[in-house]
Design a protein around this motif. Structure first.
Motif, PDB file in Angstrom:
ATOM      1  N   GLY A   2      23.379  -1.995 -10.277  1.00 16.03           N
ATOM      2  CA  GLY A   2      23.850  -3.228  -9.922  1.00 16.03           C
ATOM      3  C   GLY A   2      23.875  -3.551  -8.372  1.00 16.03           C
ATOM      4  N   GLU A   3      24.012  -2.266  -7.529  1.00 18.00           N
ATOM      5  CA  GLU A   3      24.238  -2.536  -6.312  1.00 18.00           C
ATOM      6  C   GLU A   3      22.791  -2.327  -5.283  1.00 18.00           C
ATOM      7  OE1 GLU A   3      25.674   0.503  -2.618  1.00 18.00           O
ATOM      8  OE2 GLU A   3      26.373   0.916  -4.628  1.00 18.00           O
ATOM      9  N   LEU A   4      22.630  -3.456  -4.465  1.00 19.62           N
ATOM     10  CA  LEU A   4      21.321  -3.490  -3.820  1.00 19.62           C
ATOM     11  C   LEU A   4      21.189  -2.127  -2.821  1.00 19.62           C
ATOM     12  CD1 LEU A   4      18.966  -5.021  -3.063  1.00 19.62           C
ATOM     13  CD2 LEU A   4      20.344  -6.233  -0.916  1.00 19.62           C
ATOM     14  N   VAL A   5      20.100  -1.341  -2.934  1.00 15.58           N
ATOM     15  CA  VAL A   5      19.922  -0.148  -2.279  1.00 15.58           C
ATOM     16  C   VAL A   5      19.456  -0.567  -0.788  1.00 15.58           C
ATOM     17  CG1 VAL A   5      18.494   1.642  -1.957  1.00 15.58           C
ATOM     18  CG2 VAL A   5      19.035   1.295  -4.248  1.00 15.58           C
ATOM     19  N   GLN A   6      20.018   0.282   0.066  1.00 17.23           N
ATOM     20  CA  GLN A   6      19.509   0.153   1.531  1.00 17.23           C
ATOM     21  C   GLN A   6      18.282   1.319   1.689  1.00 17.23           C
ATOM     22  OE1 GLN A   6      20.295  -2.402   3.718  1.00 17.23           O
ATOM     23  NE2 GLN A   6      21.425  -3.015   1.977  1.00 17.23           N
ATOM     24  N   ALA A   7      17.221   1.142   2.244  1.00 16.83           N
ATOM     25  CA  ALA A   7      16.294   1.943   2.464  1.00 16.83           C
ATOM     26  C   ALA A   7      16.799   3.024   3.552  1.00 16.83           C
ATOM     27  CB  ALA A   7      14.620   1.568   2.874  1.00 16.83           C
TER      28      ALA A   7
ATOM     29  N   GLY B 107      11.946   8.515   1.493  1.00 16.66           N
ATOM     30  CA  GLY B 107      11.941   7.292   0.518  1.00 16.66           C
ATOM     31  C   GLY B 107      13.495   7.239  -0.112  1.00 16.66           C
ATOM     32  N   GLY B 108      14.416   7.983   0.594  1.00 11.04           N
ATOM     33  CA  GLY B 108      15.508   7.947   0.107  1.00 11.04           C
ATOM     34  C   GLY B 108      16.267   6.500  -0.075  1.00 11.04           C
ATOM     35  N   TRP B 109      17.257   6.312  -1.222  1.00 11.67           N
ATOM     36  CA  TRP B 109      17.774   5.165  -1.610  1.00 11.67           C
ATOM     37  C   TRP B 109      19.480   5.473  -1.124  1.00 11.67           C
ATOM     38  CZ3 TRP B 109      16.607   2.551  -6.689  1.00 11.67           C
ATOM     39  CH2 TRP B 109      15.225   2.633  -6.893  1.00 11.67           C
TER      40      TRP B 109
ATOM     41  N   ALA C 105       7.047  15.733 -13.514  1.00 14.08           N
ATOM     42  CA  ALA C 105       5.452  15.435 -13.451  1.00 14.08           C
ATOM     43  C   ALA C 105       5.317  13.910 -14.106  1.00 14.08           C
ATOM     44  CB  ALA C 105       5.058  16.663 -14.352  1.00 14.08           C
ATOM     45  N   GLN C 106       4.527  13.314 -13.431  1.00 10.37           N
ATOM     46  CA  GLN C 106       4.257  11.955 -13.574  1.00 10.37           C
ATOM     47  C   GLN C 106       5.185  10.807 -13.540  1.00 10.37           C
ATOM     48  OE1 GLN C 106       0.999  11.437 -13.931  1.00 10.37           O
ATOM     49  NE2 GLN C 106       0.511  13.637 -14.015  1.00 10.37           N
ATOM     50  N   TYR C 107       6.263  11.055 -12.946  1.00 10.23           N
ATOM     51  CA  TYR C 107       7.431  10.245 -12.772  1.00 10.23           C
ATOM     52  C   TYR C 107       7.096   9.750 -11.501  1.00 10.23           C
ATOM     53  CZ  TYR C 107      10.945  11.722 -16.451  1.00 10.23           C
ATOM     54  OH  TYR C 107      11.642  11.882 -17.630  1.00 10.23           O
ATOM     55  N   VAL C 108       7.745   8.432 -11.312  1.00  4.71           N
ATOM     56  CA  VAL C 108       7.164   7.809 -10.143  1.00  4.71           C
ATOM     57  C   VAL C 108       8.357   7.385  -9.183  1.00  4.71           C
ATOM     58  CG1 VAL C 108       5.993   5.719  -9.242  1.00  4.71           C
ATOM     59  CG2 VAL C 108       5.140   6.746 -11.307  1.00  4.71           C
ATOM     60  N   ALA C 109       8.301   7.829  -7.834  1.00  4.81           N
ATOM     61  CA  ALA C 109       9.375   7.282  -6.997  1.00  4.81           C
ATOM     62  C   ALA C 109       8.898   6.019  -6.160  1.00  4.81           C
ATOM     63  CB  ALA C 109       9.564   8.506  -6.310  1.00  4.81           C
ATOM     64  N   PHE C 110       9.753   5.252  -5.932  1.00  6.15           N
ATOM     65  CA  PHE C 110       9.331   4.082  -4.803  1.00  6.15           C
ATOM     66  C   PHE C 110      10.141   4.164  -3.518  1.00  6.15           C
ATOM     67  CE2 PHE C 110       8.332   2.809  -9.301  1.00  6.15           C
ATOM     68  CZ  PHE C 110       7.292   2.145  -9.151  1.00  6.15           C
ATOM     69  N   TYR C 111       9.366   3.577  -2.452  1.00  8.32           N
ATOM     70  CA  TYR C 111      10.075   3.345  -1.310  1.00  8.32           C
ATOM     71  C   TYR C 111      10.848   2.121  -1.267  1.00  8.32           C
ATOM     72  CZ  TYR C 111       7.032   7.035   0.990  1.00  8.32           C
ATOM     73  OH  TYR C 111       6.361   8.131   1.128  1.00  8.32           O
TER      74      TYR C 111
ATOM     75  N   GLU D 289       0.741  -1.292  -0.010  1.00 13.14           N
ATOM     76  CA  GLU D 289      -0.007  -0.198  -0.076  1.00 13.14           C
ATOM     77  C   GLU D 289       0.879   1.197   0.007  1.00 13.14           C
ATOM     78  OE1 GLU D 289      -3.278   0.047  -0.140  1.00 13.14           O
ATOM     79  OE2 GLU D 289      -3.672  -1.992   0.117  1.00 13.14           O
ATOM     80  N   ARG D 290       0.644   2.195  -0.936  1.00 16.15           N
ATOM     81  CA  ARG D 290       1.270   3.485  -0.937  1.00 16.15           C
ATOM     82  C   ARG D 290       2.792   3.163  -0.693  1.00 16.15           C
ATOM     83  NH1 ARG D 290      -2.041   8.337   1.039  1.00 16.15           N
ATOM     84  NH2 ARG D 290      -0.022   9.185   2.049  1.00 16.15           N
ATOM     85  N   ALA D 291       3.195   2.526  -1.874  1.00 13.67           N
ATOM     86  CA  ALA D 291       4.606   2.169  -1.948  1.00 13.67           C
ATOM     87  C   ALA D 291       5.319   2.915  -3.013  1.00 13.67           C
ATOM     88  CB  ALA D 291       4.631   0.692  -2.657  1.00 13.67           C
ATOM     89  N   ALA D 292       4.557   3.988  -3.708  1.00 14.86           N
ATOM     90  CA  ALA D 292       5.065   4.781  -4.621  1.00 14.86           C
ATOM     91  C   ALA D 292       4.458   5.991  -4.735  1.00 14.86           C
ATOM     92  CB  ALA D 292       5.171   4.088  -5.964  1.00 14.86           C
ATOM     93  N   TRP D 293       5.105   7.007  -5.056  1.00 14.82           N
ATOM     94  CA  TRP D 293       4.425   8.316  -5.165  1.00 14.82           C
ATOM     95  C   TRP D 293       4.727   9.245  -6.455  1.00 14.82           C
ATOM     96  CZ3 TRP D 293       8.718   7.345  -2.397  1.00 14.82           C
ATOM     97  CH2 TRP D 293      10.063   8.274  -2.553  1.00 14.82           C
ATOM     98  N   TYR D 294       3.899  10.197  -6.850  1.00  7.57           N
ATOM     99  CA  TYR D 294       4.344  11.004  -7.843  1.00  7.57           C
ATOM    100  C   TYR D 294       3.684  12.334  -7.962  1.00  7.57           C
ATOM    101  CZ  TYR D 294      -0.613   9.847  -9.524  1.00  7.57           C
ATOM    102  OH  TYR D 294      -1.774   9.922  -9.441  1.00  7.57           O
ATOM    103  N   TYR D 295       3.909  13.346  -8.640  1.00  2.00           N
ATOM    104  CA  TYR D 295       3.649  14.590  -8.418  1.00  2.00           C
ATOM    105  C   TYR D 295       2.949  14.990  -9.996  1.00  2.00           C
ATOM    106  CZ  TYR D 295       6.390  15.257  -4.328  1.00  2.00           C
ATOM    107  OH  TYR D 295       6.757  15.058  -3.207  1.00  2.00           O
ATOM    108  N   PRO D 296       1.368  14.983  -9.753  1.00  2.00           N
ATOM    109  CA  PRO D 296       0.945  15.252 -11.156  1.00  2.00           C
ATOM    110  C   PRO D 296       1.310  16.403 -11.826  1.00  2.00           C
ATOM    111  CG  PRO D 296      -0.811  14.770  -9.479  1.00  2.00           C
ATOM    112  CD  PRO D 296       0.583  14.767  -8.927  1.00  2.00           C
ATOM    113  N   THR D 297       1.316  17.605 -10.813  1.00  2.00           N
ATOM    114  CA  THR D 297       1.637  18.882 -11.278  1.00  2.00           C
ATOM    115  C   THR D 297       2.549  19.491 -10.195  1.00  2.00           C
ATOM    116  OG1 THR D 297      -0.467  19.671 -10.032  1.00  2.00           O
ATOM    117  CG2 THR D 297      -0.672  19.308 -12.431  1.00  2.00           C
ATOM    118  N   PRO D 298       3.929  19.336 -10.223  1.00  2.00           N
ATOM    119  CA  PRO D 298       4.820  19.826  -9.476  1.00  2.00           C
ATOM    120  C   PRO D 298       4.943  21.180  -9.553  1.00  2.00           C
ATOM    121  CG  PRO D 298       5.744  18.468 -10.957  1.00  2.00           C
ATOM    122  CD  PRO D 298       4.194  18.462 -11.529  1.00  2.00           C
ATOM    123  N   THR D 299       5.730  21.822  -8.716  1.00  7.36           N
ATOM    124  CA  THR D 299       5.883  23.193  -8.539  1.00  7.36           C
ATOM    125  C   THR D 299       7.039  23.757  -9.677  1.00  7.36           C
ATOM    126  OG1 THR D 299       7.575  22.848  -6.912  1.00  7.36           O
ATOM    127  CG2 THR D 299       5.236  23.331  -6.134  1.00  7.36           C
TER     128      THR D 299
END
Length: 164
Positions: A132-137, A144-146, A115-121, A98-108
């Motif tokens: 190729g490097e495994l990310v730590q959350a 939601g930084g990598w 706009a419309q790009y998606v970021a994932f937690y 649930e709510r695992a990703a976010w996006y800005y339909p109309t960013p500032t």
């Protein structure tokens, strides 16, 4: 936890050298996201948001995401820099985030390129990779930084860092 800057080594970036307000930069790095054994995203044309004390968040163009696995999630949030964020729920087979990703339909202004790009937690994914490097959350449930080996902190998000 101390907010004392860790000096970066060769080939590293310190999140304490990132600006505030944040910067939006193109990234040629290979990004891959896996959830329940399925590649959700694979891209070489992402954008990174770089903000003081935060590991980067990667924003991925929808054309590089298996969007069929994403559905709109209720609620929004507000970022003083980017505007109103909307959320996606991710479902692959019997696994749901649930709510695992976010996006800005109309960013500032200044962030229209995501706009419309998606970021994932990364904490909600099976695995996220940068070149190729495994990310730590990033610690904590809000950001939601990598975290990768080429990024040094300390990072905001863990207990005791809210006021940084």
């Amino acid at each position: 936890m101390s907010s004392r800057r860790i000096p970066p080594g060769p080939g590293q970036e310190s999140v304490w050298d990132y600006p505030r307000p944040p910067a939006l930069v193109d990234s040629p790095k290979s990004i891959q996201i896996i959830f329940n054994g399925q590649v959700i995203a694979a891209s070489h044309q992402t954008k990174r948001v770089l903000e003081t004390s935060h590991p980067p968040s990667y924003y991925i163009p929808p054309t590089d995401i298996a969007m069929d696995f994403l559905t709109d999630a209720p609620g929004t949030s507000f970022c003083e820099w980017k505007g109103h964020a909307h959320y996606y729920t991710l479902r692959v087979g019997d696994q749901v985030a649930e709510r695992a990703a976010w996006y800005y339909p109309t960013p500032t202004e200044g962030f229209q390129a995501i706009a419309q790009y998606v970021a994932f937690y990364p904490s909600a994914m099976e695995a996220c990779y940068v070149d190729g490097e495994l990310v730590q959350a990033q610690a904590g449930g809000f950001y939601g930084g990598w975290v990768t080996a080429d990024i040094v902190g300390p990072f905001k998000g863990a207990a005791g860092t809210w006021g940084w």
